[in-house]
Design a protein around this motif. Structure first.
Motif, mmCIF file in Angstrom:
data_model
loop_
_atom_site.group_PDB
_atom_site.id
_atom_site.type_symbol
_atom_site.label_atom_id
_atom_site.label_comp_id
_atom_site.label_asym_id
_atom_site.label_seq_id
_atom_site.Cartn_x
_atom_site.Cartn_y
_atom_site.Cartn_z
ATOM 1 N N ALA A 125 0.805 -1.116 0.039
ATOM 2 C CA ALA A 125 -0.104 -0.152 -0.149
ATOM 3 C C ALA A 125 0.823 1.259 -0.029
ATOM 4 C CB ALA A 125 -0.781 0.056 1.105
ATOM 5 N N MET A 126 0.626 2.335 -0.757
ATOM 6 C CA MET A 126 1.312 3.132 -1.026
ATOM 7 C C MET A 126 0.404 4.718 -1.353
ATOM 8 S SD MET A 126 4.500 1.968 -3.530
ATOM 9 C CE MET A 126 3.283 1.713 -4.902
ATOM 10 N N PRO A 127 0.638 5.500 -0.707
ATOM 11 C CA PRO A 127 0.121 7.006 -1.071
ATOM 12 C C PRO A 127 0.508 7.348 -2.459
ATOM 13 C CG PRO A 127 1.287 7.103 1.094
ATOM 14 C CD PRO A 127 1.890 6.003 0.628
ATOM 15 N N LEU A 128 -0.525 8.016 -3.184
ATOM 16 C CA LEU A 128 -0.140 8.546 -4.348
ATOM 17 C C LEU A 128 0.578 9.877 -4.139
ATOM 18 C CD1 LEU A 128 -3.396 7.792 -6.411
ATOM 19 C CD2 LEU A 128 -1.090 7.031 -7.082
ATOM 20 N N PRO A 129 1.427 10.458 -5.062
ATOM 21 C CA PRO A 129 1.995 11.554 -4.683
ATOM 22 C C PRO A 129 1.042 12.919 -4.378
ATOM 23 C CG PRO A 129 2.937 10.652 -6.683
ATOM 24 C CD PRO A 129 1.738 9.908 -6.319
ATOM 25 N N SER A 130 -0.106 12.876 -5.081
ATOM 26 C CA SER A 130 -0.868 14.061 -4.708
ATOM 27 C C SER A 130 -1.148 14.194 -3.263
ATOM 28 C CB SER A 130 -2.141 13.794 -5.677
ATOM 29 O OG SER A 130 -2.718 12.668 -5.253
ATOM 30 N N MET A 131 -1.077 12.953 -2.500
ATOM 31 C CA MET A 131 -1.433 12.816 -1.011
ATOM 32 C C MET A 131 -0.318 13.321 -0.122
ATOM 33 S SD MET A 131 -4.468 11.712 -1.239
ATOM 34 C CE MET A 131 -4.919 11.515 0.583
ATOM 35 N N GLY A 132 0.691 13.587 -0.773
ATOM 36 C CA GLY A 132 1.760 14.271 0.177
ATOM 37 C C GLY A 132 2.526 13.223 1.264
ATOM 38 N N ASN A 133 2.390 11.881 0.895
ATOM 39 C CA ASN A 133 2.942 10.900 1.532
ATOM 40 C C ASN A 133 1.981 10.555 2.625
ATOM 41 O OD1 ASN A 133 4.928 8.861 1.562
ATOM 42 N ND2 ASN A 133 5.942 9.886 3.135
ATOM 43 N N ARG A 134 0.786 10.914 2.673
ATOM 44 C CA ARG A 134 -0.088 10.817 3.819
ATOM 45 C C ARG A 134 -1.442 10.175 3.207
ATOM 46 N NH1 ARG A 134 0.214 15.305 8.242
ATOM 47 N NH2 ARG A 134 2.462 15.033 8.951
ATOM 48 N N ALA A 135 -2.035 9.145 3.924
ATOM 49 C CA ALA A 135 -3.402 8.511 3.216
ATOM 50 C C ALA A 135 -4.227 7.844 4.414
ATOM 51 C CB ALA A 135 -3.209 7.665 2.291
ATOM 52 N N VAL A 136 -5.522 7.834 4.576
ATOM 53 C CA VAL A 136 -6.354 7.301 5.253
ATOM 54 C C VAL A 136 -6.116 5.642 4.968
ATOM 55 C CG1 VAL A 136 -8.564 7.072 6.253
ATOM 56 C CG2 VAL A 136 -7.661 9.107 5.802
ATOM 57 N N LEU A 137 -6.103 5.017 5.667
ATOM 58 C CA LEU A 137 -6.060 3.294 5.217
ATOM 59 C C LEU A 137 -7.449 2.690 5.276
ATOM 60 C CD1 LEU A 137 -2.970 2.138 7.207
ATOM 61 C CD2 LEU A 137 -3.054 2.921 4.888
ATOM 62 N N PRO A 138 -7.817 2.053 4.416
ATOM 63 C CA PRO A 138 -9.142 1.221 4.405
ATOM 64 C C PRO A 138 -9.011 0.543 5.769
ATOM 65 C CG PRO A 138 -7.995 1.090 2.253
ATOM 66 C CD PRO A 138 -7.222 1.874 2.991
ATOM 67 N N ASN A 139 -10.301 0.234 6.159
ATOM 68 C CA ASN A 139 -10.375 -0.324 7.535
ATOM 69 C C ASN A 139 -9.439 -1.825 7.362
ATOM 70 O OD1 ASN A 139 -11.584 1.631 8.808
ATOM 71 N ND2 ASN A 139 -13.651 1.039 8.324
ATOM 72 N N ARG A 140 -9.692 -2.392 6.269
ATOM 73 C CA ARG A 140 -9.409 -3.982 6.115
ATOM 74 C C ARG A 140 -7.678 -3.838 6.133
ATOM 75 N NH1 ARG A 140 -12.513 -8.138 5.014
ATOM 76 N NH2 ARG A 140 -13.697 -6.577 4.057
ATOM 77 N N VAL A 141 -7.305 -2.936 5.665
ATOM 78 C CA VAL A 141 -5.736 -2.741 5.640
ATOM 79 C C VAL A 141 -5.354 -2.328 7.083
ATOM 80 C CG1 VAL A 141 -3.867 -1.247 5.059
ATOM 81 C CG2 VAL A 141 -5.547 -1.919 3.183
ATOM 82 N N ARG A 142 -6.051 -1.519 7.729
ATOM 83 C CA ARG A 142 -5.853 -1.187 9.266
ATOM 84 C C ARG A 142 -5.695 -2.320 10.074
ATOM 85 N NH1 ARG A 142 -8.900 1.440 12.133
ATOM 86 N NH2 ARG A 142 -10.762 1.952 10.729
ATOM 87 N N ASP A 143 -6.799 -3.149 9.654
ATOM 88 C CA ASP A 143 -6.872 -4.428 10.503
ATOM 89 C C ASP A 143 -5.306 -5.707 10.303
ATOM 90 O OD1 ASP A 143 -9.309 -4.026 11.177
ATOM 91 O OD2 ASP A 143 -10.326 -5.233 9.510
ATOM 92 N N ASN A 144 -4.620 -5.096 9.131
ATOM 93 C CA ASN A 144 -3.543 -5.922 8.760
ATOM 94 C C ASN A 144 -2.360 -5.222 8.928
ATOM 95 O OD1 ASN A 144 -4.618 -8.627 8.068
ATOM 96 N ND2 ASN A 144 -6.231 -7.367 7.291
ATOM 97 N N HIS A 145 -2.259 -4.072 9.388
ATOM 98 C CA HIS A 145 -1.052 -3.224 9.496
ATOM 99 C C HIS A 145 -0.811 -2.722 10.948
ATOM 100 C CE1 HIS A 145 2.369 -0.637 8.347
ATOM 101 N NE2 HIS A 145 1.651 0.164 8.698
ATOM 102 N N PHE A 146 0.219 -3.169 11.414
ATOM 103 C CA PHE A 146 0.618 -2.669 12.955
ATOM 104 C C PHE A 146 1.527 -1.740 13.004
ATOM 105 C CE2 PHE A 146 -0.950 -7.142 12.436
ATOM 106 C CZ PHE A 146 -2.030 -6.971 12.847
#
Length: 202
Positions: A125-146
């Motif tokens: 998972a990677m933020p696109l350049p337009s996001m300034g290296n920040r992004a809200v993670l989808p909930n299912r991704v948050r469940d699996n990223h620590f």
């Protein structure tokens, strides 16, 4: 916004043209997961890095026959077979609205779905350049990223690559993570049934 099949076909044609310009049997086959609102940014990603993997860019759309099903397991199985195909890594490109898109959630769920015949996909998972290296993670991704405990995370979250070499390194890492038993996989969350960010999810 629903996945527009015509845009996806255009993206796939571009990706095929760029990918086939290079012969490299070591490249991984990767499914590119994105929200149609970010089409131009994703196109730039493909143009810059499409030589480094074999791309699959046609995601779920309203026209797919399984979309009306209420059986989550059936949907994940169909997405796994018909959409992800022979990919082993899912590249999730994050824009401002990616986190609450129904079909993005389905594609992530199918990527984490493991069967006796198929291992799960690695997820990068990677933020696109337009996001300034920040992004809200989808909930299912948050469940699996620590976060800092990256060795336990089944989703690899990284900054947008600066070079082709750095992307290849990240893809290799995501691919190897599929077989790491120390990584925790939680795919128990029900599939999203709407794109609305206001939808309550436990």
């Amino acid at each position: 916004m629903a996945k527009a099949k015509n845009l996806a076909f255009l993206m796939q044609r571009l990706a095929d043209l760029i990918s086939t310009s290079r012969v490299d049997p070591t490249r991984l086959t990767c499914f590119v997961c994105y929200h149609d609102a970010d089409f131009s940014d994703v196109e730039s990603f493909i143009r810059q890095y499409g030589t480094e993997f074999v791309p699959r860019c046609i995601g779920v759309s309203e026209k797919d026959g399984f979309v009306g099903s209420l059986d989550d397991h059936y949907i994940m199985s169909r997405v796994r077979e018909e959409i992800l195909g022979d990919s082993t890594v899912t590249i999730l490109l994050l824009g401002a609205e990616t986190w609450h898109q129904r079909f993005v959630d389905w594609e992530i769920a199918a990527s984490l779905h493991e069967t006796p015949a198929r291992s799960r996909n690695g997820i990068l998972a990677m933020p696109l350049p337009s996001m300034g290296n920040r992004a809200v993670l989808p909930n299912r991704v948050r469940d699996n990223h620590f976060g800092a405990d990256s060795e336990r995370s089944s989703v690899i979250y990284a900054s947008y690559p600066a070079t082709r070499e750095s992307l290849r390194t990240m893809l290799d890492r995501a691919d190897k993570s599929r077989f790491d038993e120390a990584r925790t996989v939680d795919n128990s969350r029900p599939l999203r049934r709407t794109d609305s960010p206001l939808t309550h999810e436990s």
